[in-house]
Design an enzyme around this catalytic site. Structure first.
Site, PDB file in Angstrom:
ATOM      1  N   HIS A  27       1.024  -1.372   0.074  1.00  0.00           N
ATOM      2  CA  HIS A  27       0.004  -0.006   0.006  1.00  0.00           C
ATOM      3  C   HIS A  27       0.972   1.310   0.004  1.00  0.00           C
ATOM      4  CE1 HIS A  27       1.135   0.162   4.306  1.00  0.00           C
ATOM      5  NE2 HIS A  27       0.334  -1.376   4.504  1.00  0.00           N
TER       6      HIS A  27
HETATM    7  P1  TYD Z   1      -1.781  -3.313   7.480  1.00  0.00           P
HETATM    8  O1  TYD Z   1      -1.672  -1.901   7.280  1.00  0.00           O
HETATM    9  O2  TYD Z   1      -2.619  -4.284   6.389  1.00  0.00           O
HETATM   10  O3  TYD Z   1      -0.573  -4.148   7.871  1.00  0.00           O
HETATM   11  P2  TYD Z   1       0.607  -4.175   6.864  1.00  0.00           P
HETATM   12  O4  TYD Z   1       1.146  -2.805   6.266  1.00  0.00           O
HETATM   13  O5  TYD Z   1       2.067  -4.580   7.727  1.00  0.00           O
HETATM   14  O6  TYD Z   1       0.578  -5.290   6.006  1.00  0.00           O
HETATM   15  O7  TYD Z   1      -2.676  -3.396   8.950  1.00  0.00           O
HETATM   16  C1  TYD Z   1      -2.909  -4.870   9.492  1.00  0.00           C
HETATM   17  C2  TYD Z   1      -4.185  -4.603  10.505  1.00  0.00           C
HETATM   18  O8  TYD Z   1      -3.860  -3.583  11.410  1.00  0.00           O
HETATM   19  C3  TYD Z   1      -5.427  -3.812   9.769  1.00  0.00           C
HETATM   20  O9  TYD Z   1      -6.515  -4.436  10.133  1.00  0.00           O
HETATM   21  C4  TYD Z   1      -5.456  -2.359  10.149  1.00  0.00           C
HETATM   22  C5  TYD Z   1      -4.520  -2.545  11.465  1.00  0.00           C
HETATM   23  N1  TYD Z   1      -3.781  -1.367  12.075  1.00  0.00           N
HETATM   24  C6  TYD Z   1      -4.397  -0.431  12.922  1.00  0.00           C
HETATM   25  O10 TYD Z   1      -5.195  -0.547  13.483  1.00  0.00           O
HETATM   26  N2  TYD Z   1      -3.260   0.501  13.537  1.00  0.00           N
HETATM   27  C7  TYD Z   1      -2.100   0.517  12.636  1.00  0.00           C
HETATM   28  O11 TYD Z   1      -1.394   1.499  13.059  1.00  0.00           O
HETATM   29  C8  TYD Z   1      -1.864  -0.164  11.711  1.00  0.00           C
HETATM   30  C9  TYD Z   1      -0.423   0.177  11.017  1.00  0.00           C
HETATM   31  C10 TYD Z   1      -2.628  -1.316  11.296  1.00  0.00           C
END
Ligand code: TYD
Length: 136
Positions: free
Chosen positions: A54
């Site tokens: 992303h």
């Molecule tokens: P995600 O951004 O998809 O993780 P990565 O970039 O490591 O693949 O986030 C995973 C899950 O965690 C998603 O349900 C959102 C949640 N999340 C939060 O609640 N707070 C945060 O600060 C972050 C980064 C993720």
């Protein structure tokens, strides 16, 4: 044609070696380029799992591997850079609006992430083609 340089760089962190051990402090403007509003950490990532995928409209990130190793790829839509993080004495700064992937995590990897924003799901771009459109 002027192409904007990708703002993504490894920063060597000052460390204090004493008492047969090491201490590193992260401070705004001293070694972290932004004011820290959020901290999260990622661990227990199975082999072959890719995290991230992303871009963020507003969030900048500072990645530090506390333990183990992983790779982080940054992509501005024109060029890509791959960083191997395996040294807790280094941090990787990544500007907003970069497509990112974190992968090749070792079993013991603990990836600490600092950000200049509070979490807001609406500032995430999770579709690569949309990212290319927005980043133009
Ligand atoms: P995600 O951004 O998809 O993780 P990565 O970039 O490591 O693949 O986030 C995973 C899950 O965690 C998603 O349900 C959102 C949640 N999340 C939060 O609640 N707070 C945060 O600060 C972050 C980064 C993720």
């Amino acid at each position: 044609m002027i192409t904007k340089k990708m703002n993504c760089k490894l920063i060597n962190l000052k460390y204090f070696d004493d008492k047969n051990s090491t201490l590193i402090a992260i401070e705004k403007q001293v070694n972290c380029p932004f004011e820290i509003k959020r901290i999260f950490y990622i661990f227990d990532v199975p082999k072959n799992t890719i995290r991230g995928e992303h871009a963020n409209l507003n969030s900048e990130f500072f990645f530090i591997v506390l333990k183990g190793e992983c790779k982080i790829k940054a992509d501005n839509g024109k060029e890509q850079k791959v960083f191997i993080l395996n040294n807790p004495k280094q941090g990787l700064y990544m500007d907003k609006m970069l497509w990112k992937q974190m992968y090749d995590f070792s079993k013991d990897c603990i990836l600490l992430v600092l950000s200049n924003t509070l979490y807001d799901a609406n500032e995430y771009i999770r579709d690569y083609n949309e990212f290319l459109k927005v980043s133009k």
